[in-house]
Design a protein around this motif. Structure first.
Motif, PDB file in Angstrom:
ATOM      1  N   ALA A   1      20.069 -34.205  18.168  1.00  9.38           N
ATOM      2  CA  ALA A   1      19.320 -32.665  18.366  1.00  9.38           C
ATOM      3  C   ALA A   1      19.031 -31.754  17.175  1.00  9.38           C
ATOM      4  N   ALA A   2      19.723 -31.870  16.207  1.00  6.56           N
ATOM      5  CA  ALA A   2      19.492 -30.953  14.941  1.00  6.56           C
ATOM      6  C   ALA A   2      18.564 -31.519  14.308  1.00  6.56           C
ATOM      7  N   THR A   3      17.716 -32.576  14.419  1.00  6.26           N
ATOM      8  CA  THR A   3      16.504 -32.890  13.794  1.00  6.26           C
ATOM      9  C   THR A   3      15.279 -32.784  14.640  1.00  6.26           C
ATOM     10  N   HIS A   4      15.336 -32.534  16.024  1.00  6.01           N
ATOM     11  CA  HIS A   4      14.307 -32.313  16.904  1.00  6.01           C
ATOM     12  C   HIS A   4      14.358 -31.010  17.653  1.00  6.01           C
ATOM     13  N   GLY A   5      15.415 -30.266  17.393  1.00  6.69           N
ATOM     14  CA  GLY A   5      15.259 -29.048  17.962  1.00  6.69           C
ATOM     15  C   GLY A   5      15.768 -28.837  19.589  1.00  6.69           C
ATOM     16  N   ALA A   6      15.855 -29.680  20.296  1.00  2.00           N
ATOM     17  CA  ALA A   6      15.977 -29.964  21.921  1.00  2.00           C
ATOM     18  C   ALA A   6      15.275 -28.723  22.497  1.00  2.00           C
TER      19      ALA A   6
ATOM     20  N   PRO B   1      25.373 -38.600  16.957  1.00  4.98           N
ATOM     21  CA  PRO B   1      25.179 -39.236  17.988  1.00  4.98           C
ATOM     22  C   PRO B   1      23.653 -38.928  18.645  1.00  4.98           C
ATOM     23  N   GLY B   2      23.042 -39.656  19.254  1.00  6.26           N
ATOM     24  CA  GLY B   2      22.081 -39.349  20.179  1.00  6.26           C
ATOM     25  C   GLY B   2      23.027 -39.295  21.670  1.00  6.26           C
TER      26      GLY B   2
END
Length: 254
Positions: free
Chosen positions: A151-156, A193-194
């Motif tokens: 989530a750190a890379t796509h912002g959630a 983790p995803g």
């Protein structure tokens, strides 16, 4: 003469009583680590993990810890040194997501708690661990693994933006620490983790989230805790002796 026990790595795993933390603890015990495992609630589960790890030959100590209590967090590494004589590894695993939902439905108070547990507590633990491990301070070196999130890379968006932001902060802390303390024998890496099948989703209000998201994952399934543990074990091992500042994404191709 150095004993066999003195040769064994000693690793702290926060949130080692269940989920990904449990899988990490059991894998590290199988790989020859002695362990200090922190837990916040459900002592029976933490004790079950400890017994499983002891059966694999590990010395295991349990320590109850609320990561929101930063004064208590600062005592964890010294306590591990008192019990084991040294610390060679730290896994910052424990964390919270906050409630799953749209950004405007969240609160600053909840976001503050997310950052306190997910960023400030690992920062305090890293500070104490590095002070013990750094060769220029008399230490023997060591390895730190921070558990982040894809989530750190796509912002959630629409899910948990504050959580994603806290994990992005953890990632950049890893980068800075790896660069500053590589010269004094401390490696710092991240595992991201995803979607993984753990209870963290139920705590956030959506227990079926892993299966709901499976269709958007290239491998069409959520991850399992043991699949995260293998990457952590690698980063703490001699096989990763030249690996620092890395982020291993384990997200089924997403």
């Amino acid at each position: 003469m150095t004993s066999h026990v003195d040769d064994r790595p000693v690793t702290i795993v926060t949130g080692g009583g269940r989920g990904i933390g449990r899988a990490i603890a059991e894998r590290l015990a199988a790989d020859g680590h002695d362990l200090l495992l922190t837990w916040r609630e459900r002592l029976d589960e933490a004790e079950a993990v400890a017994e499983h790890c002891r059966a694999a030959g590990a010395r295991v100590e349990l320590l109850q810890l609320d990561l929101a209590d930063l004064d208590r967090v600062a005592d964890v590494v010294p306590e591990a040194v008192r019990r084991f004589g040294r610390v060679t590894g730290l896994v910052n695993n424990a964390g919270i997501t906050g409630r799953i939902g749209p950004f405007l439905e969240g609160s600053i108070e909840e976001s503050e708690l997310v950052f306190r547990i997910n960023v400030l507590a690992p920062m305090a633990l890293c500070r104490a661990a590095i002070a013990h491990m750094a060769t220029d301070l008399g230490g023997a070196g060591g390895s730190i693994v921070n558990i982040s999130s894809g989530a750190a890379t796509h912002g959630a968006p629409n899910t948990y933006i504050p959580y994603a932001a806290s994990k992005a902060a953890l990632n950049i802390m890893t980068t800075g620490l790896a660069k500053e303390f590589g010269p004094v024998g401390v490696r710092v890496n991240t595992v991201s983790p995803g979607t993984t099948r753990t209870e963290i989703h139920a705590a956030a209000g959506r227990p079926n989230a892993p299966d709901e998201r499976a269709g958007n994952i290239p491998m069409r399934r959520p991850g399992e805790p043991h699949e995260i543990a293998g990457a952590v074990a690698y980063l703490l091992s001699d096989d990763a002796s030249y690996t620092s500042g890395a982020d291993i994404l384990i997200a089924g191709g997403k």
